[in-house]
Enzyme design. Structure first.
Site, PDB file in Angstrom:
ATOM      1  N   ILE A 158       0.826  -1.203   0.000  1.00 40.93           N
ATOM      2  CA  ILE A 158       0.000   0.000   0.000  1.00 40.93           C
ATOM      3  C   ILE A 158       0.861   1.253   0.000  1.00 40.93           C
ATOM      4  O   ILE A 158       0.605   2.204  -0.756  1.00 40.93           O
ATOM      5  CB  ILE A 158      -0.959  -0.016   1.199  1.00 40.93           C
ATOM      6  CG1 ILE A 158      -2.008  -1.128   1.002  1.00 40.93           C
ATOM      7  CG2 ILE A 158      -1.644   1.338   1.383  1.00 40.93           C
ATOM      8  CD1 ILE A 158      -2.833  -1.427   2.229  1.00 40.93           C
ATOM      9  N   THR A 236      -3.994   4.925   8.065  1.00 36.52           N
ATOM     10  CA  THR A 236      -4.984   4.062   7.423  1.00 36.52           C
ATOM     11  C   THR A 236      -4.636   2.600   7.640  1.00 36.52           C
ATOM     12  O   THR A 236      -5.135   1.727   6.918  1.00 36.52           O
ATOM     13  CB  THR A 236      -5.052   4.356   5.910  1.00 36.52           C
ATOM     14  OG1 THR A 236      -3.731   4.244   5.349  1.00 36.52           O
ATOM     15  CG2 THR A 236      -5.616   5.739   5.626  1.00 36.52           C
ATOM     16  N   ARG A 238      -3.563   0.464  11.212  1.00 39.31           N
ATOM     17  CA  ARG A 238      -4.176  -0.085  12.409  1.00 39.31           C
ATOM     18  C   ARG A 238      -4.164   0.989  13.498  1.00 39.31           C
ATOM     19  O   ARG A 238      -3.146   1.641  13.731  1.00 39.31           O
ATOM     20  CB  ARG A 238      -3.438  -1.333  12.905  1.00 39.31           C
ATOM     21  CG  ARG A 238      -3.712  -2.586  12.083  1.00 39.31           C
ATOM     22  CD  ARG A 238      -5.126  -3.084  12.298  1.00 39.31           C
ATOM     23  NE  ARG A 238      -5.417  -4.315  11.576  1.00 39.31           N
ATOM     24  CZ  ARG A 238      -5.946  -4.382  10.373  1.00 39.31           C
ATOM     25  NH1 ARG A 238      -6.214  -3.252   9.708  1.00 39.31           N
ATOM     26  NH2 ARG A 238      -6.200  -5.546   9.802  1.00 39.31           N
ATOM     27  N   GLU A 267     -12.803   0.877  18.133  1.00 34.05           N
ATOM     28  CA  GLU A 267     -13.723   1.040  17.005  1.00 34.05           C
ATOM     29  C   GLU A 267     -15.030   0.324  17.296  1.00 34.05           C
ATOM     30  O   GLU A 267     -15.017  -0.861  17.625  1.00 34.05           O
ATOM     31  CB  GLU A 267     -13.091   0.489  15.722  1.00 34.05           C
ATOM     32  CG  GLU A 267     -11.843   1.229  15.288  1.00 34.05           C
ATOM     33  CD  GLU A 267     -11.228   0.652  14.005  1.00 34.05           C
ATOM     34  OE1 GLU A 267     -11.795  -0.317  13.438  1.00 34.05           O
ATOM     35  OE2 GLU A 267     -10.197   1.176  13.561  1.00 34.05           O
ATOM     36  N   HIS A 286     -13.056   3.313   9.272  1.00 31.94           N
ATOM     37  CA  HIS A 286     -12.361   2.109   8.815  1.00 31.94           C
ATOM     38  C   HIS A 286     -12.882   1.722   7.430  1.00 31.94           C
ATOM     39  O   HIS A 286     -13.256   0.565   7.167  1.00 31.94           O
ATOM     40  CB  HIS A 286     -12.553   0.954   9.798  1.00 31.94           C
ATOM     41  CG  HIS A 286     -11.437  -0.059   9.742  1.00 31.94           C
ATOM     42  ND1 HIS A 286     -10.902  -0.659  10.862  1.00 31.94           N
ATOM     43  CD2 HIS A 286     -10.756  -0.578   8.690  1.00 31.94           C
ATOM     44  CE1 HIS A 286      -9.959  -1.512  10.508  1.00 31.94           C
ATOM     45  NE2 HIS A 286      -9.841  -1.476   9.176  1.00 31.94           N
TER      46      HIS A 286
END
Length: 328
Positions: A158, A236, A238, A267, A286
């Site tokens: 990523i 973006t 954890r 969360e 998320h």
């Protein structure tokens, strides 16, 4: 020869499980939904007799794995594996898989969107207009993006895709990853540095590391103080990679110019979480992984890993293949 088995979905966030049902049924397996389990005890109750498990967020620690009497494979819907005790799974002969390549574009796009929103103060300006204003004063100062340094903490799939997208719009990219050689970074057009270099030199720091015991609170009060005053921070990956109490303090003192988070330590967040009311914070739920295409790929590939494992093959995305000694 493929064994006929029962595969349990411990939890999921999808509109339906039609793809998994079809893929598993074609291989002679039955899919059952465990009812969005949340605790280890609920996972054992739902999947204790399963031959395979499809897992999203429900925790699968060592005590759960030891209670799985027949399980041969645990396939995670996603990239991160911090909720699964992989060493314990390996000891018990259970293959663990993930889907490491399904949302590379989505997460890198989302990270870039958050970065641009912070740098250009989009959220602040939007809120100002909605409150009746028509003035850029609430967003000052805004600096030219071209020539700014984007620091990447972690340089996996990523982060590499984000670097490809950020460079053409003017960012100079600096990255830290102890598991990636400097040569790989240089070949990608990225300057390599240690964590201190990324923190001290970057105008924007974007976090892309896996969550492990060693990386929990990787960016805390000490690290935040090393960042440039007014710099921006994006996560973006954890939530627990950041010490959010320290982040709040750095925002309150004005040391951080802004923060954008797609992931949090808790969360969903508590309703009274101060981060949700801070003017220099952008929070998304998320959602960075999501697109219709990525979701379909995620579900399909996770189910295919289960089918392969139950057929006695080593799945393509097995993360503990070496510990299991190859093909099972």
């Amino acid at each position: 020869m493929t064994d006929v088995g029962v595969v349990v979905v411990t939890d999921h966030v999808f509109p339906d499980l039609d793809a998994e049902t079809e893929i598993l049924a074609a291989a002679g397996h039955e899919l059952r939904f465990g009812g969005n389990t949340r605790t280890p005890e609920e996972v054992v109750a739902a999947a204790g007799e399963a031959d395979g498990i499809l897992n999203c967020y429900a925790p699968i620690p060592a005590e759960v794995i030891r209670s799985l009497s027949r399980c041969r494979v645990i396939a995670r819907y996603g990239i991160g594996l911090d909720t699964i005790d992989i060493p314990e799974a390996t000891i018990n002969g259970v293959v663990v898989t993930n889907v490491p390549d399904y949302c590379i574009d989505e997460v890198s796009d989302h990270a870039l969107a958050l970065i641009l929103s912070l740098v250009r103060r989009v959220a602040i300006l939007d809120r100002s207009v909605r409150a009746g204003g028509w003035d850029l004063a609430p967003a000052r100062p805004i600096h030219r993006l071209r020539g700014r340094i984007l620091g990447l903490v972690g340089f996996g799939r990523i982060a590499r895709r984000l670097a490809e997208k950020a460079a053409p719009i003017g960012f100079r990219v600096l990255a830290f990853d102890p598991f990636v050689s400097d040569d790989v970074m240089v070949a990608a057009g990225v300057e390599a540095g240690d964590l201190d270099a990324v923190l001290t030199r970057s105008d924007v720091v974007s976090v892309h590391a896996p969550l492990t015991p060693e990386t929990r609170h990787l960016v805390g009060a000490v690290e935040l103080r090393k960042m440039r005053r007014g710099a921006f921070l994006v996560n973006t990956s954890r939530g627990p990679l950041l010490d959010l109490a320290a982040v709040r303090e750095a925002l309150d003192t004005g040391h951080l110019g802004g923060v954008a988070l797609d992931v949090l330590e808790t969360e969903p967040p508590e309703a009274d979480d101060l981060l949700l009311r801070h003017p220099d914070v952008i929070v998304t739920p998320h959602a960075a992984f999501y697109s219709e295409e990525a979701t379909a790929e995620q579900q399909r590939k996770a189910a295919e890993q289960v089918v392969a494992a139950l057929a006695g093959e080593m799945p393509v995305y097995a993360v503990n293949a070496e510990g299991l000694g190859g093909t099972r």
